[in-house]
Design a protein around this motif. Structure first.
Motif, PDB file in Angstrom:
ATOM      1  N   THR A   1       0.854  -1.184   0.000  1.00  0.00           N
ATOM      2  CA  THR A   1       0.000   0.000   0.000  1.00  0.00           C
ATOM      3  C   THR A   1       0.889   1.233   0.000  1.00  0.00           C
ATOM      4  N   ILE A   2       0.737   2.071  -1.023  1.00  0.00           N
ATOM      5  CA  ILE A   2       1.551   3.280  -1.179  1.00  0.00           C
ATOM      6  C   ILE A   2       0.733   4.467  -0.685  1.00  0.00           C
ATOM      7  N   SER A   3       1.263   5.166   0.302  1.00  0.00           N
ATOM      8  CA  SER A   3       0.530   6.276   0.942  1.00  0.00           C
ATOM      9  C   SER A   3       1.302   7.580   0.844  1.00  0.00           C
ATOM     10  N   GLU A   4       1.866   7.856  -0.328  1.00  0.00           N
ATOM     11  CA  GLU A   4       2.661   9.068  -0.518  1.00  0.00           C
ATOM     12  C   GLU A   4       1.836  10.255  -1.010  1.00  0.00           C
ATOM     13  N   HIS A   5       0.550  10.051  -1.278  1.00  0.00           N
ATOM     14  CA  HIS A   5      -0.265  11.116  -1.857  1.00  0.00           C
ATOM     15  C   HIS A   5      -1.164  11.746  -0.796  1.00  0.00           C
ATOM     16  N   THR A   6      -1.356  13.044  -0.930  1.00  0.00           N
ATOM     17  CA  THR A   6      -2.192  13.787   0.013  1.00  0.00           C
ATOM     18  C   THR A   6      -3.559  14.118  -0.565  1.00  0.00           C
ATOM     19  N   ASP A   7      -3.804  13.696  -1.810  1.00  0.00           N
ATOM     20  CA  ASP A   7      -5.090  13.961  -2.446  1.00  0.00           C
ATOM     21  C   ASP A   7      -5.348  12.868  -3.484  1.00  0.00           C
ATOM     22  N   LEU A   8      -6.400  13.029  -4.253  1.00  0.00           N
ATOM     23  CA  LEU A   8      -6.812  12.016  -5.223  1.00  0.00           C
ATOM     24  C   LEU A   8      -5.776  11.856  -6.332  1.00  0.00           C
TER      25      LEU A   8
END
Length: 466
Positions: free
Chosen positions: A180-187
């Protein structure tokens, strides 16, 4: 690093693609009567391979999409069977690049589903998927297959996460992604992979471009350019560059080129027009041609990309009075090489309920195979398994030739290694009799007229003696 402003002033440049033109299919070769979805999602709503055209449709009571045989052009039956196992609207569909009978779909019901399509097409509604992926907490808006590893799928949702799935598992319902990649702060708005699939580029609603290690999820580069608000991003093959489409600070549609190792400043920027539709970029690494098609536009622009300035050379555009809602593209192995076709779009024309094929053709006088415009290209065979990729292996795509007759028949390919049957002409020419296999010399075959010549020779000799 300074930003280069590209110009459309006509410049002479030697190129074999200067005269490429677009040719729309006749009405008989279009797909008419297709209830195309009215969703406002910024995806293409269409997926194509050499056997089928899949398009997301409008329906009540859940989401569905149609799978139409590529050969069955014309009027589509209003009661054509559908793939309708989702509980919410379908937002994206993608064919498996290594199987023409496997397609993935994602939906507002937070799931991703993998479907098997019968070889003869859909004869009845398909409601049970082969696999179901459950991991996202909000609706899933985008999916992408890994370009070289078999059965590796990426999905991103409105929970701002990118999940990596391994489909080589016995479970029918998979709840735990590999990563699971969680590097984004938006869509996340788009995903793209480099040639061997080791890096992934993403564009996000926060207007940033990121390059990420596709296996570990580690952030490699991040671009935050105030003069360019990125919407879609694309790896440009082996040129070590990225291309993004978006808007300028004056809200003009714009394209930008980036060095994939340094995203601090774009290499070049160019404003296109003042329209508001999203620009979808498509790139052909074999010909280095870039295609830009806007949502709601009627035209498709095409350019040639080079690694040297001015980087982008405008070639021409295909124009139509009918606006497009989305586009599907045919893989290179499905093109008509006899007519020098180098790219093919399938335009979704909502106001006509129509799917219109558009072929991009290089005009050539010779009818022979043109090797200079058809180099070896990525084929339909995976370079590695999902397990090998997860363990750290990276491989480029398995290449194939588009030359007619260069591939063995499918029956020969399906056999076990080392025991594939020969094609009929080779079998007839190279077959051996049982006597030859035991080391005996074959007997010389006598021609039909050889006996008559021998008899005539003896008769002449007898006349001379008399």
């Amino acid at each position: 690093m300074t930003t280069t402003k590209m110009t459309w002033r006509p410049q002479y440049r030697s190129s074999k693609f200067r005269h490429v033109f677009g040719k729309a299919a006749t009405k008989e070769n279009c797909y008419d009567g297709v209830p195309i979805t009215r969703s406002v999602q910024d995806t293409n709503f269409c997926a194509v391979n050499p056997r089928f055209v899949a398009v997301i449709t409008e329906c009540a009571g859940g989401g569905a999409f149609l799978v139409i045989s590529i050969r069955h052009a014309g009027k589509v039956d209003p009661h054509h069977p559908r793939v309708c196992g989702h509980k919410g609207n379908v937002l994206d569909i993608k064919w498996n690049p290594f199987s023409d009978f496997c397609i993935a779909s994602c939906s507002e019901d937070t799931t991703v589903k993998i479907w098997d399509i019968p070889k003869n097409g859909t004869m009845k509604d398909i409601t049970v998927p082969r696999k179901e992926l459950q991991g996202h907490s909000r609706r899933v808006g985008l999916i992408e297959w890994h370009p070289t590893a078999n059965n590796v799928l990426f999905s991103t949702a409105y929970d701002y996460k990118v999940m990596v799935w391994n489909l080589d598992t016995p479970e029918q319902v998979i709840k735990n992604p590999v990563k699971t990649i969680s590097e984004h702060t938006d869509l996340v708005l788009s995903m793209s992979f480099n040639t061997d699939g080791s890096k992934m580029a993403t564009s996000c609603k926060d207007k940033k471009i990121r390059t990420i290690d596709a296996r570990t999820g580690r952030l490699l580069q991040e671009a935050n350019c105030k003069s360019h608000k990125a919407n879609k991003v694309l790896f440009l093959g082996n040129l070590n560059m990225l291309l993004s489409t978006g808007n300028s600070r004056w809200n003009h549609r714009q394209i930008a080129l980036w060095d994939q190792e340094d995203l601090s400043v774009p290499l070049a920027e160019e404003d296109l027009d003042g329209s508001s539709g999203v620009l979808f970029p498509f790139y052909d690494p074999d010909t280095h041609m870039l295609y830009l098609a806007g949502k709601g536009d009627g035209n498709i622009r095409y350019y040639e990309i080079s690694s040297e300035k001015p980087y982008v050379q405008f070639l021409n555009e295909h124009r139509s009075i009918l606006p497009q809602k989305g586009l599907g593209i045919m893989p290179k192995r499905g093109l008509d090489v006899c007519s020098c076709e180098v790219f093919r779009f399938y335009r979704l024309v909502t106001i006509k309920s129509l799917i219109e094929p558009v072929s991009l053709i290089v005009p050539r006088r010779s009818e022979a195979y043109q090797e200079d415009i058809y180099p070896m290209t990525a084929g339909d065979k995976p370079a590695m398994t999902a397990g090998e990729w997860i363990m750290g292996m990276d491989k480029g795509p398995v290449l194939m030739s588009l030359k007619p007759g260069s591939r063995l028949p499918e029956k020969a390919q399906d056999g076990p290694p080392g025991r594939q049957p020969l094609p009929e002409p080779l079998r007839a020419a190279g077959a051996q009799s049982p006597g030859q296999q035991r080391g005996q010399k074959p007997k010389a075959r006598q021609r039909p007229d050889q006996g008559r010549k021998t008899q005539g020779h003896h008769l002449d000799h007898h006349v001379q003696r008399m």
